[in-house]
Design a protein around this motif. Structure first.
Motif, short mmCIF file in Angstrom:
data_model
loop_
_atom_site.label_atom_id
_atom_site.label_comp_id
_atom_site.label_asym_id
_atom_site.label_seq_id
_atom_site.Cartn_x
_atom_site.Cartn_y
_atom_site.Cartn_z
N THR A 30 0.83 -1.21 0.00
CA THR A 30 0.00 0.00 0.00
C THR A 30 0.87 1.25 0.00
O THR A 30 0.62 2.19 -0.77
N LYS A 32 1.29 4.13 -3.09
CA LYS A 32 1.09 5.58 -2.90
C LYS A 32 2.29 6.39 -3.38
O LYS A 32 2.15 7.58 -3.68
N ILE A 68 6.23 8.93 -7.87
CA ILE A 68 6.07 10.15 -7.07
C ILE A 68 6.92 11.31 -7.59
O ILE A 68 6.52 12.47 -7.47
N ASP A 100 1.27 13.21 -9.86
CA ASP A 100 -0.17 13.01 -9.74
C ASP A 100 -0.60 11.57 -9.98
O ASP A 100 -1.76 11.23 -9.82
N ALA A 103 -0.28 8.47 -8.47
CA ALA A 103 -0.91 7.65 -7.42
C ALA A 103 -2.28 8.18 -7.00
O ALA A 103 -3.13 7.41 -6.57
N THR A 104 -2.50 9.46 -7.16
CA THR A 104 -3.80 10.02 -6.76
C THR A 104 -4.82 9.99 -7.89
O THR A 104 -6.01 10.16 -7.63
N THR A 105 -4.38 9.77 -9.12
CA THR A 105 -5.33 9.76 -10.24
C THR A 105 -5.57 8.38 -10.83
O THR A 105 -6.58 8.17 -11.50
N GLN A 121 -6.75 4.64 -11.26
CA GLN A 121 -7.89 3.88 -10.76
C GLN A 121 -7.68 2.41 -11.06
O GLN A 121 -6.99 2.05 -12.03
N ALA A 136 -0.74 0.29 -6.93
CA ALA A 136 -1.38 1.54 -7.31
C ALA A 136 -2.72 1.29 -8.01
O ALA A 136 -3.55 2.19 -8.09
#
Length: 144
Positions: free
Chosen positions: A28, A32, A36, A41, A43-45, A47, A74
Motif C-alpha cells: 500500500t 502511494k 512520485i 499526480d 498515485a492520486t489519479t 484507478q 497503485a
C-alpha cells in the motif's frame, strides 16, 4: 475498461519507485509512492483497472522487485510496452503484474484513452482499434 497512462522510453525502476521508498515492503505504501517524482499526480489519479502503455526498455535500472509491486498496488491492471528490461519483466510475472509486449500500440494511444487488455490472449482494444501483443506464455500467464 481502464484508462491509458502513457510513458516514454527508458523508464527506470528509480522513476517507478525512488530508492528512498525501498525501506518497506508494504504494498500500500509503495503504491502511494509510485512515480512520485516522475509523475507526481499518478498515485492520486490512477484507478483500479488502468493500464500503463510505455515505449522501449520499460523497467530498466536496478533489479528491485519494489517497482512492479508499486505499480500493481497503485491499481494498474497491466503494463503494455514496446519492450521491457528483462529483470523487471520477470519480477512483474513473479508478483502477478500483467505484462504484454506490443510494438504497434505506442503511437496509437494518448493519456486517458479507454483501453482493455486481455492478458491471456494479448488482445488490446484502444479506441476501437485492436492490437495483439506478445504475452509471456502459458506458464508465466498462469503465475500472473
Amino acid at each position: 475498461m481502464g484508462r491509458v497512462f502513457k510513458f516514454g522510453d527508458g523508464i527506470s525502476t528509480d522513476a517507478i519507485i525512488p530508492g528512498r521508498f525501498n525501506v518497506t515492503t508494504d504494498a500500500t505504501a509503495l503504491g502511494k509512492a509510485c512515480f512520485i517524482e516522475a509523475r507526481p499526480d499518478f498515485a492520486t489519479t490512477v484507478q483500479a483497472g488502468d493500464v500503463i502503455v510505455a515505449g522501449r526498455n520499460f523497467g530498466c535500472g536496478s533489479s528491485r522487485e519494489h517497482a512492479p509491486v508499486a505499480i500493481k498496488a497503485a491499481g494498474i491492471h497491466a503494463v503494455v510496452a514496446q519492450s521491457f528490461a528483462r529483470i523487471f519483466y520477470r519480477n512483474a510475472i513473479n508478483i502477478g503484474l500483467a505484462v504484454v509486449q506490443c510494438e504497434a500500440i505506442y503511437g496509437a494511444v494518448q493519456d486517458g484513452d479507454p483501453i482493455s487488455v486481455d492478458v491471456r490472449s494479448g488482445r488490446i482494444d484502444v479506441n476501437g482499434k485492436m492490437f495483439t501483443g506478445e504475452t509471456p506464455g502459458p506458464v508465466a500467464t498462469a503465475i500472473m
